[in-house]
Design a protein around this motif. Structure first.
Motif, PDB file in Angstrom:
ATOM      1  N   THR A   7       0.829  -1.203   0.000  1.00 27.07           N
ATOM      2  CA  THR A   7       0.000   0.000   0.000  1.00 27.07           C
ATOM      3  C   THR A   7       0.865   1.254   0.000  1.00 27.07           C
ATOM      4  N   ILE A   8       1.907   1.232   0.820  1.00 27.89           N
ATOM      5  CA  ILE A   8       2.801   2.387   0.897  1.00 27.89           C
ATOM      6  C   ILE A   8       3.509   2.603  -0.436  1.00 27.89           C
ATOM      7  N   CYS A   9       3.991   1.508  -1.023  1.00 26.81           N
ATOM      8  CA  CYS A   9       4.730   1.616  -2.288  1.00 26.81           C
ATOM      9  C   CYS A   9       3.860   2.128  -3.430  1.00 26.81           C
ATOM     10  N   SER A  10       2.567   1.816  -3.372  1.00 26.17           N
ATOM     11  CA  SER A  10       1.659   2.236  -4.441  1.00 26.17           C
ATOM     12  C   SER A  10       1.094   3.632  -4.219  1.00 26.17           C
ATOM     13  N   SER A  11       1.393   4.229  -3.059  1.00 21.22           N
ATOM     14  CA  SER A  11       0.855   5.560  -2.755  1.00 21.22           C
ATOM     15  C   SER A  11       1.671   6.641  -3.442  1.00 21.22           C
ATOM     16  N   GLY A  12       0.991   7.671  -3.853  1.00 19.44           N
ATOM     17  CA  GLY A  12       1.671   8.798  -4.475  1.00 19.44           C
ATOM     18  C   GLY A  12       2.543   9.558  -3.499  1.00 19.44           C
ATOM     19  N   PHE A  13       2.180   9.520  -2.208  1.00 17.37           N
ATOM     20  CA  PHE A  13       2.941  10.235  -1.192  1.00 17.37           C
ATOM     21  C   PHE A  13       4.346   9.671  -1.067  1.00 17.37           C
ATOM     22  N   LEU A  14       4.448   8.331  -1.136  1.00 16.92           N
ATOM     23  CA  LEU A  14       5.761   7.704  -1.037  1.00 16.92           C
ATOM     24  C   LEU A  14       6.616   8.093  -2.240  1.00 16.92           C
ATOM     25  N   SER A  15       5.998   8.118  -3.411  1.00 17.16           N
ATOM     26  CA  SER A  15       6.738   8.509  -4.614  1.00 17.16           C
ATOM     27  C   SER A  15       7.268   9.931  -4.481  1.00 17.16           C
ATOM     28  N   PHE A  16       6.458  10.793  -3.853  1.00 17.52           N
ATOM     29  CA  PHE A  16       6.892  12.180  -3.653  1.00 17.52           C
ATOM     30  C   PHE A  16       8.105  12.248  -2.723  1.00 17.52           C
ATOM     31  N   LEU A  17       8.083  11.463  -1.636  1.00 18.60           N
ATOM     32  CA  LEU A  17       9.186  11.490  -0.673  1.00 18.60           C
ATOM     33  C   LEU A  17      10.446  10.853  -1.241  1.00 18.60           C
ATOM     34  N   GLN A  18      10.277   9.836  -2.097  1.00 15.35           N
ATOM     35  CA  GLN A  18      11.421   9.081  -2.582  1.00 15.35           C
ATOM     36  C   GLN A  18      11.899   9.538  -3.955  1.00 15.35           C
TER      37      GLN A  18
END
Length: 667
Positions: free
Chosen positions: A360-371
């Motif tokens: 779920t975290i990996c598929s979230s846009g928020f994680l992509s923004f942070l990483q």
């Protein structure tokens, strides 16, 4: 208004706002560092590095300076009422943000000094606190939880610095090295080569890990090996055999991605508070956060009952300091929760619920923004000696970048998939020549040292027609070979462009690879010579530049698009008689002539010629990578990492390192 009145007004404003301004400046520096301190991990941006450096040095000084002013002013009835908790807030600022504890490796060695500073600043903060007691500050109790948070935060920083210092780091790695040895030492080399994928996964404790997170755990295994190598210790055959087997099944892009994650782990350990998720760290983070929240609530309630205790400016700044500290803590927790360390811990539980959370975290846009671009930019700086010298005469303005001594980077090139594949395949081919199953029991016949000493001579040794090129890579000083090949590569490129009628777009892939690696290696020689083998590289580069200036007109003819004969005696004789004793210009021109003549021989052509040139450059890259210390490679982590360091780690994990201990257990 006369000058005396103006002076009095300025003095009054300064006395009234001096402390307020430095308190706000200290908060601003903390916010800047937590936002931009981590960018050094994946970017080589010049201005980002300089601004972070300036903020890092200023933050401690501003906080210490502010604490000194507070100790003098707080509790003084003539100065007005100053909140008592401003002093411990500065103690929190001295603890620094989680994203940067050390700017350079040398800062870690100064942990004892920071410990002394911790004690002295706690004493100063406590003195300011007691002065508030004498001044009967109605909200004195607000300072107590912040005082606790400040001691925890500054103490944690000092502990991280101590842990990353050379002596403490080496001591801590001993146990990890023994753990690695015990995990793999039960297998012989032949068993490893014959081990199935399923058994290898089980033996390296990767079974039960979901596919999406396997690369993180493989990178963690590699990182355990990296920690041992960085401490200048040795690893047994079985350990690097395991990483070799893992790597040889990867594509070049996957292999480089593993190295990027691994180097990110090392950066966090050496330069930040972000490391493995541990129970103690969670308790610390929760305690600090609760201290600030309780202080904010207590201050808000106290102000509502004692609204005339402080001026409006003091109340506003107090709220900014408290809210700022809480936001910084929340941001730090978010960074930790979405870091590779947290993802490693989460998937390491091997439970469906935790795996679902990870997906779920990996598929979230928020994680992509942070990483976003958080590992490596995959770029390499370029510096061409001849074009740089020719352009220097045309410069009419002096830029700030030049004044700071960083004007040598002419451009940057992307380390693309083709180059990564070319380098990785070269390393795999080199590894096949060092086959542990075929090694003799006689340590003297171990050819690893010989393989690591290759600068291109192995490329020439494959064919008899290339034996007359060996001299160009056998100079006692590696830097002379590097500069000679750099000049030859540049001249060959321009000569080929002239032959093609001035069309620079008609070049082979190997031509582009050769030019990029050539310019990259010279950039290292100019800006970071400590990453290359020892020699007189700077002096040789300087005299070669002078020789280029001396023969500028002749070189213009060589690299121009006009018709030109390589065998004009006036040119070769004049360059050969140069008085620049350690210049590599003549060797480069001589080598270029031989290479261009090679391209016209029977069975040869430009494509084959440039293939040889590119292979020589990769050999030089691997030679330099393996002859550089790990401490020097670790210094490159603060500017986004260098291609050279990535290559060095790939070589080590393939067993191409003299720190990979060889044994006689070949059963």
């Amino acid at each position: 208004m006369g000058i005396p009145q103006v002076s009095e007004t300025v003095e009054r404003l300064w006395n009234g706002w001096e402390l307020r301004m430095v308190m706000l400046l200290s908060l601003y520096l903390q916010i800047f560092l937590i936002l931009f301190g981590r960018r050094r991990k994946y970017t080589a941006g010049f201005w980002i590095g300089k601004l972070v450096w300036l903020a890092y040095l200023s933050a401690d000084w501003v906080a210490t300076f502010s604490l000194g002013i507070l100790a003098q002013k707080i509790g003084d009835s003539n100065r007005g009422s100053i909140p008592a908790f401003w002093a411990p807030v500065l103690l929190v600022h001295l603890g620094g943000p989680d994203t940067i504890t050390a700017y350079s490796m040398e800062d870690n060695e100064l942990w004892l000094r920071h410990q002394l500073v911790l004690v002295s600043q706690v004493v100063v903060a406590f003195y300011a606190f007691t002065r508030s007691w004498w001044g009967k500050d109605p909200l004195l109790f607000v300072a107590i939880p912040i005082f606790v948070a400040g001691i925890i935060k500054y103490g944690e920083r000092n502990w991280v610095l101590r842990s990353a210092s050379s002596e403490q780091y080496r001591n801590s790695v001993y146990s990890e090295m023994n753990e690695l040895d015990s995990k793999f030492d039960k297998f012989s080399n032949s068993e490893f080569f014959e081990m199935t994928d399923e058994r290898l996964v089980r033996e390296v404790d990767l079974n039960g890990i979901i596919t999406e997170a396997t690369f993180l755990h493989e990178a963690d295994l590699f990182f355990q090996m990296y920690r041992v190598l960085y401490a200048d210790l040795v690893l047994g055959d079985s350990i690097h055999l395991a990483t070799h087997i893992i790597l040889r099944k990867k594509s070049a892009m996957q292999a480089f991605e593993l190295i990027e994650v691994e180097m990110g782990f090392m950066y966090d350990v050496l330069y930040t508070k972000l490391a493995k998720v541990r129970k103690s760290r969670v308790i610390f983070r929760a305690s600090i956060f609760l201290c600030f929240v309780s202080a904010l609530l207590a201050f808000s309630l106290g102000i509502s009952k004692n609204n005339h205790a402080y001026s409006t400016a003091e109340i506003t700044i107090s709220y900014l300091l408290l809210y700022g500290a809480i936001v910084i803590e929340i941001y730090s927790v978010v960074l930790l929760l979405f870091s590779d360390w947290a993802m490693l811990w989460l998937t390491g539980k091997r439970k469906p619920l935790f795996d679902s959370v990870y997906r779920t975290i990996c598929s979230s846009g928020f994680l992509s923004f942070l990483q976003h671009d958080k590992r490596w930019e995959s770029t390499m700086a370029q510096h061409n000696l001849i074009s740089f010298q020719r352009s220097k005469a045309k410069l009419t303005s002096i830029s700030l970048k030049k004044l700071l001594g960083k004007s040598n980077i002419q451009s940057s090139k992307v380390v693309g998939a083709d180059l990564k594949k070319f380098i990785f395949q070269h390393l795999l081919d080199k590894r096949t020549r060092y086959n542990l199953r075929m090694r003799s029991h006689d340590p003297g016949s171990n050819d690893l040292h010989e393989i690591l000493s290759e600068r291109g001579d192995e490329v020439f040794g494959r064919e008899e027609s290339l034996e007359n090129f060996v001299w160009s890579v056998k100079f006692p000083d590696f830097n002379e070979s590097l500069l000679a090949w750099h000049i030859a590569t540049d001249i060959c490129y321009h000569d080929d462009v002239r032959i093609n009628g001035g069309n620079a777009k008609i070049i082979h892939q190997n031509t582009e690879t050769s030019i990029e690696l050539s310019n990259y290696m010279v950039y290292l020689l100019v800006d970071y010579p400590f990453l290359l083998p020892r020699g007189i590289g700077k002096e040789r580069y300087s005299q070669t530049c002078s020789a280029v200036d001396d023969h500028a007109e002749l070189l213009d003819r060589i690299i121009s698009v006009q018709p030109f004969s390589w065998y004009e005696s006036a040119i070769t004789f004049d360059i050969e008689k140069s008085t620049r004793k350690v210049s590599a210009l003549w060797a480069g021109v001589k080598l270029a002539k031989s290479l261009q003549a090679l391209g016209t021989q029977d069975g040869w052509g430009n494509e084959r010629k440039w293939k040889i040139i590119s292979e020589v450059w990769v050999e030089m890259l691997t030679y330099a990578a393996s002859h550089c210390g790990w401490k020097e490679h670790a210094q490159t982590l603060t500017r986004g990492g260098e291609l050279l360091s990535h290559v060095c780690l790939l070589m080590a994990h393939l067993g191409l390192s003299e720190q990979c201990l060889t044994t006689s257990r070949l059963d």
